[in-house]
Design a protein around this motif. Structure first.
Motif, PDB file in Angstrom:
ATOM      1  N   TYR A  78       0.829  -1.209   0.000  1.00 24.10           N
ATOM      2  CA  TYR A  78       0.000   0.000   0.000  1.00 24.10           C
ATOM      3  C   TYR A  78       0.863   1.258   0.000  1.00 24.10           C
ATOM      4  CZ  TYR A  78      -3.751  -3.231   0.540  1.00 24.10           C
ATOM      5  OH  TYR A  78      -4.616  -4.257   0.295  1.00 24.10           O
ATOM      6  N   ARG A  79       1.873   1.286   0.891  1.00 24.95           N
ATOM      7  CA  ARG A  79       2.738   2.454   0.957  1.00 24.95           C
ATOM      8  C   ARG A  79       3.503   2.635  -0.358  1.00 24.95           C
ATOM      9  NH1 ARG A  79       7.731   3.835   3.244  1.00 24.95           N
ATOM     10  NH2 ARG A  79       8.269   1.719   3.848  1.00 24.95           N
ATOM     11  N   SER A  80       3.643   1.553  -1.120  1.00 29.67           N
ATOM     12  CA  SER A  80       4.396   1.636  -2.360  1.00 29.67           C
ATOM     13  C   SER A  80       3.527   1.931  -3.573  1.00 29.67           C
ATOM     14  CB  SER A  80       5.167   0.327  -2.568  1.00 29.67           C
ATOM     15  OG  SER A  80       5.998   0.091  -1.457  1.00 29.67           O
ATOM     16  N   VAL A  81       2.317   2.378  -3.338  1.00 28.05           N
ATOM     17  CA  VAL A  81       1.509   2.965  -4.422  1.00 28.05           C
ATOM     18  C   VAL A  81       1.653   4.473  -4.269  1.00 28.05           C
ATOM     19  CG1 VAL A  81      -0.799   3.272  -5.377  1.00 28.05           C
ATOM     20  CG2 VAL A  81      -0.119   1.039  -4.428  1.00 28.05           C
ATOM     21  N   ILE A  82       2.411   5.088  -5.167  1.00 22.68           N
ATOM     22  CA  ILE A  82       2.784   6.489  -4.996  1.00 22.68           C
ATOM     23  C   ILE A  82       1.868   7.341  -5.865  1.00 22.68           C
ATOM     24  CG2 ILE A  82       4.679   8.143  -5.196  1.00 22.68           C
ATOM     25  CD1 ILE A  82       6.421   5.363  -5.184  1.00 22.68           C
ATOM     26  N   GLN A 100      14.646   7.955  -1.530  1.00 23.55           N
ATOM     27  CA  GLN A 100      13.890   7.079  -0.618  1.00 23.55           C
ATOM     28  C   GLN A 100      12.627   6.599  -1.328  1.00 23.55           C
ATOM     29  OE1 GLN A 100      13.268   9.535   2.926  1.00 23.55           O
ATOM     30  NE2 GLN A 100      14.963   8.495   3.908  1.00 23.55           N
ATOM     31  N   ILE A 101      12.803   5.957  -2.452  1.00 22.69           N
ATOM     32  CA  ILE A 101      11.636   5.545  -3.243  1.00 22.69           C
ATOM     33  C   ILE A 101      11.180   4.167  -2.750  1.00 22.69           C
ATOM     34  CG2 ILE A 101      10.809   5.009  -5.556  1.00 22.69           C
ATOM     35  CD1 ILE A 101      13.167   6.876  -6.525  1.00 22.69           C
ATOM     36  N   PRO A 102       9.958   4.095  -2.233  1.00 23.73           N
ATOM     37  CA  PRO A 102       9.519   2.805  -1.681  1.00 23.73           C
ATOM     38  C   PRO A 102       9.206   1.797  -2.780  1.00 23.73           C
ATOM     39  CG  PRO A 102       7.754   4.425  -1.547  1.00 23.73           C
ATOM     40  CD  PRO A 102       8.962   5.147  -2.096  1.00 23.73           C
ATOM     41  N   SER A 103       9.297   0.533  -2.424  1.00 25.98           N
ATOM     42  CA  SER A 103       8.943  -0.523  -3.379  1.00 25.98           C
ATOM     43  C   SER A 103       8.231  -1.634  -2.627  1.00 25.98           C
ATOM     44  CB  SER A 103      10.191  -1.068  -4.063  1.00 25.98           C
ATOM     45  OG  SER A 103      11.033  -1.705  -3.119  1.00 25.98           O
ATOM     46  N   TYR A 104       7.427  -2.376  -3.370  1.00 23.66           N
ATOM     47  CA  TYR A 104       6.684  -3.493  -2.796  1.00 23.66           C
ATOM     48  C   TYR A 104       7.416  -4.785  -3.126  1.00 23.66           C
ATOM     49  CZ  TYR A 104       2.914  -7.026  -2.649  1.00 23.66           C
ATOM     50  OH  TYR A 104       2.161  -8.149  -2.434  1.00 23.66           O
ATOM     51  N   GLY A 105       7.952  -5.419  -2.105  1.00 22.28           N
ATOM     52  CA  GLY A 105       8.626  -6.700  -2.280  1.00 22.28           C
ATOM     53  C   GLY A 105       7.770  -7.805  -1.699  1.00 22.28           C
ATOM     54  N   PRO A 106       6.944  -8.432  -2.528  1.00 16.80           N
ATOM     55  CA  PRO A 106       6.008  -9.433  -1.985  1.00 16.80           C
ATOM     56  C   PRO A 106       6.744 -10.634  -1.416  1.00 16.80           C
ATOM     57  CG  PRO A 106       5.950  -9.414  -4.397  1.00 16.80           C
ATOM     58  CD  PRO A 106       6.851  -8.301  -3.980  1.00 16.80           C
ATOM     59  N   GLY A 154      -0.800   6.535 -10.435  1.00 21.11           N
ATOM     60  CA  GLY A 154       0.466   6.880  -9.807  1.00 21.11           C
ATOM     61  C   GLY A 154       1.632   6.044 -10.304  1.00 21.11           C
ATOM     62  N   LEU A 155       2.596   5.898  -9.396  1.00 18.73           N
ATOM     63  CA  LEU A 155       3.821   5.154  -9.675  1.00 18.73           C
ATOM     64  C   LEU A 155       3.894   3.954  -8.729  1.00 18.73           C
ATOM     65  CD1 LEU A 155       6.806   4.742 -10.637  1.00 18.73           C
ATOM     66  CD2 LEU A 155       7.462   6.429  -8.890  1.00 18.73           C
ATOM     67  N   GLY A 156       4.273   2.827  -9.287  1.00 21.26           N
ATOM     68  CA  GLY A 156       4.529   1.641  -8.467  1.00 21.26           C
ATOM     69  C   GLY A 156       5.891   1.081  -8.789  1.00 21.26           C
ATOM     70  N   VAL A 157       6.524   0.504  -7.783  1.00 23.74           N
ATOM     71  CA  VAL A 157       7.823  -0.145  -7.985  1.00 23.74           C
ATOM     72  C   VAL A 157       7.741  -1.522  -7.328  1.00 23.74           C
ATOM     73  CG1 VAL A 157      10.302  -0.019  -7.633  1.00 23.74           C
ATOM     74  CG2 VAL A 157       8.976   2.100  -7.889  1.00 23.74           C
ATOM     75  N   LEU A 158       7.913  -2.554  -8.131  1.00 22.43           N
ATOM     76  CA  LEU A 158       7.915  -3.914  -7.596  1.00 22.43           C
ATOM     77  C   LEU A 158       9.354  -4.365  -7.369  1.00 22.43           C
ATOM     78  CD1 LEU A 158       5.072  -5.748  -9.500  1.00 22.43           C
ATOM     79  CD2 LEU A 158       5.517  -5.955  -7.063  1.00 22.43           C
TER      80      LEU A 158
END
Ligand SMILES: [Zn+2]
Length: 262
Positions: free
Chosen positions: A170-174, A184-190, A211-215
């Motif tokens: 959730y926090r990594s949906v920018i 400090q670009i967050p990413s979602y690491g499942p 927005g921006l997402g980073v996996l």
């Protein structure tokens, strides 16, 4: 403040224009960067062929402990349009996270040693692909070395342009990437072997937020912290069927964000 002045102040705030939605290139509605850490064979064997079949470009954050034979494989990957990023030479982590790597506990590092490692890894990468502009992903998503946060020292060093760290689904949906600190670009690491639906649900949230997402991937079809080859393929297929989501390398996406954030 009287009630009248309070009313006027609130009215003025309400009249301020909301900041317009961030505009992505070529009519795209959102952007997703697919990133892969640790230079793993399962990425070479499964993820990259799937990306290539869909003509998507990913970002592969390499560490320095790789063989000359693997360097040649990664060189080919970069020449086909993917990005190679910096993940440090020795992947130092807190003792509590990787207790079997006692020579590389960040608890025992200092800022100079950490920056030196990142500088040397830039040189290793230059030897592989001849590129100078680098992005960085933080080993174990931990910016503390010897108890000191090295974010600002890294920013001042000029060694890398953008830094990817950890986050959650959730926090990594920018929603508005203009507000990002690009160091400090967050990413979602499942974790816990997510299926394709879980990965697609994240991509849908990014799309819906415009927005921006980073996996952040590790093993894909093998190795560790694994996402199965089928789950990865399901995400790639979904993205292929949803061209409104811009899939590009981490550096390309962030270059676009930086150029349109002034
Ligand atoms: Zn790593």
């Amino acid at each position: 403040m009287t009630s009248r002045t309070l009313f006027i102040a609130l009215w003025l705030v309400a009249c301020l224009p909301a900041q317009a939605q961030f505009k992505w290139p070529e009519g795209k509605q959102a952007a997703l960067a697919l990133t892969y850490d640790d230079a793993l064979h399962s990425q070479l064997d499964f993820a990259i062929p799937q990306l290539d079949a869909a003509k998507f470009k990913g970002t592969f954050f390499l560490k320095g402990e790789i063989t000359p034979a693997d360097m040649l494989r990664w060189r080919k990957v970069q020449r086909s349009g993917h990005e190679l990023g910096n993940h440090s030479v020795f992947h130092p982590c807190p003792r509590a996270m990787l207790p079997d790597r006692k020579n590389y506990f960040t608890d025992n590092y200092d800022v100079d040693r950490m920056l030196s490692e990142i500088a040397v890894m830039n040189n290793v990468l230059f030897g592989i692909d001849g590129v100078q502009a680098r992005t960085y992903s933080v080993p174990c998503s931990q910016m503390l070395v010897g108890g000191i946060d090295y974010t600002d020292a890294l920013r001042k060093s000029g060694l890398v342009k953008y830094v990817r760290t950890g986050g959650d689904a959730y926090r990594s949906v920018i929603a508005d990437p203009r507000k990002l600190d690009v160091f400090q670009i967050p990413s979602y690491g499942p974790v816990d072997h997510p299926d394709g639906k879980t990965l697609i649900a994240y991509a849908e949230r990014v799309r819906d937020a415009k927005g921006l997402g980073v996996l952040q991937f590790h093993g894909t079809g093998g190795d560790y912290l694994e996402v199965s080859s089928d789950a990865h393929r399901a995400l790639v297929e979904w993205l292929r069927n949803h061209p409104e989501v811009w899939v590009a390398t981490f550096q390309d996406v962030m270059d676009y964000v930086s150029a349109h954030s002034r």
